[in-house]
Design a protein around this motif. Structure first.
Motif, PDB file in Angstrom:
ATOM      1  N   PRO A  11      -3.091 -49.921 -19.385  1.00 20.47           N
ATOM      2  CA  PRO A  11      -2.713 -50.898 -18.121  1.00 20.47           C
ATOM      3  C   PRO A  11      -3.396 -52.294 -18.626  1.00 20.47           C
ATOM      4  CG  PRO A  11      -3.846 -48.908 -17.457  1.00 20.47           C
ATOM      5  CD  PRO A  11      -3.668 -48.687 -18.886  1.00 20.47           C
ATOM      6  N   SER A  12      -2.788 -53.364 -18.108  1.00 21.46           N
ATOM      7  CA  SER A  12      -3.291 -54.628 -18.172  1.00 21.46           C
ATOM      8  C   SER A  12      -4.721 -54.851 -17.824  1.00 21.46           C
ATOM      9  CB  SER A  12      -2.343 -55.373 -17.688  1.00 21.46           C
ATOM     10  OG  SER A  12      -2.426 -55.502 -16.188  1.00 21.46           O
ATOM     11  N   TRP A  13      -5.253 -54.155 -17.005  1.00 21.38           N
ATOM     12  CA  TRP A  13      -6.775 -54.207 -16.344  1.00 21.38           C
ATOM     13  C   TRP A  13      -7.693 -53.869 -17.411  1.00 21.38           C
ATOM     14  CZ3 TRP A  13      -9.925 -50.370 -16.146  1.00 21.38           C
ATOM     15  CH2 TRP A  13      -9.387 -48.854 -15.828  1.00 21.38           C
ATOM     16  N   VAL A  14      -7.182 -52.759 -18.378  1.00 18.75           N
ATOM     17  CA  VAL A  14      -8.181 -52.578 -19.339  1.00 18.75           C
ATOM     18  C   VAL A  14      -7.983 -53.322 -20.424  1.00 18.75           C
ATOM     19  CG1 VAL A  14      -8.184 -50.790 -21.077  1.00 18.75           C
ATOM     20  CG2 VAL A  14      -7.288 -49.952 -19.055  1.00 18.75           C
ATOM     21  N   TRP A  15      -7.009 -54.066 -20.712  1.00 21.63           N
ATOM     22  CA  TRP A  15      -7.146 -55.317 -21.576  1.00 21.63           C
ATOM     23  C   TRP A  15      -7.838 -56.387 -21.032  1.00 21.63           C
ATOM     24  CZ3 TRP A  15      -5.551 -54.942 -26.536  1.00 21.63           C
ATOM     25  CH2 TRP A  15      -4.502 -53.992 -26.892  1.00 21.63           C
ATOM     26  N   VAL A  16      -7.813 -56.827 -19.769  1.00 27.54           N
ATOM     27  CA  VAL A  16      -8.504 -57.878 -19.066  1.00 27.54           C
ATOM     28  C   VAL A  16      -9.989 -57.420 -19.485  1.00 27.54           C
ATOM     29  CG1 VAL A  16      -8.968 -59.093 -17.225  1.00 27.54           C
ATOM     30  CG2 VAL A  16      -6.726 -58.595 -18.018  1.00 27.54           C
ATOM     31  N   THR A  17     -10.364 -56.337 -18.995  1.00 26.45           N
ATOM     32  CA  THR A  17     -11.850 -55.774 -19.043  1.00 26.45           C
ATOM     33  C   THR A  17     -12.411 -55.736 -20.452  1.00 26.45           C
ATOM     34  OG1 THR A  17     -11.433 -54.492 -16.975  1.00 26.45           O
ATOM     35  CG2 THR A  17     -13.497 -54.106 -18.272  1.00 26.45           C
TER      36      THR A  17
END
Length: 186
Positions: free
Chosen positions: A7-13
């Motif tokens: 998920p994109s939130w994993v990349w951003v985090t």
């Protein structure tokens, strides 16, 4: 079997955590290096420039025409202040940076004391002792909170503050109570 996408939130985090870690490492390295200090602005180099206030080893003598008794003496020509006790002995003497509007020679009294404010030049000042008025301006002794000399004054602008170094401002504040005589000499 198809590959699973994160998920994109994993990349951003992950990217944010990496950036924070890099900043922390750089901050620790910078803290170990040399620490530059800011230079104080100097007075403008012109015929009207005033020397940096200094304390001399042998203070100049209190002007003869400055009266007697406990008083503050301000010499327009010498750009110098003396704190004189009741026995007519100079307890402290120092040079100052006068404003563009100076008081006329004569005897005045400190009429108001203000702990801190912003000067007409935008500088934070403290230890303000008002004693005269001229050309619609209040004339007062003060020092910059950071101890710096006043900035260059824009052409045509009038200032009436008489600035001094921080230690001298503190000494004058302690000495100059409301009602203390201020004698201005040429």
């Amino acid at each position: 079997m198809p590959a699973r996408r994160l998920p994109s939130w994993v990349w951003v985090t992950g990217l944010t955590a990496g950036a924070v870690a890099a900043v922390v490492v750089l901050a620790v390295q910078a803290d170990k290096g040399p620490h530059p200090t800011a230079a104080r602005p100097s007075a403008p180099a012109s015929a009207e420039a005033t020397p940096k206030p200094t304390k001399s080893a042998a203070p100049a003598a209190v002007p003869d025409d400055s009266g007697t008794g406990r008083r503050v003496v301000y010499s327009l020509g010498q750009k110098r202040v003396w704190l004189v006790d009741a026995s007519d002995a100079a307890r402290r003497s120092f040079t100052v940076w006068p404003g563009t509007v100076s008081p006329d020679p004569g005897s005045y009294t400190i009429s108001q004391r203000t702990e801190a404010t912003t000067g007409s030049d935008g500088v934070q000042i403290e230890n303000i002792l008002y004693f005269a008025a001229k050309s619609g301006l209040s004339i007062a002794f003060s020092n910059a909170v950071d101890g710096a000399s006043p900035p260059a004054v824009a052409a045509g602008k009038q200032t009436s503050g008489i600035r001094m170094g921080k230690d001298d401002g503190s000494a004058l504040w302690t000495f100059g109570e409301t009602g203390t005589t201020v004698v201005v000499v040429s």
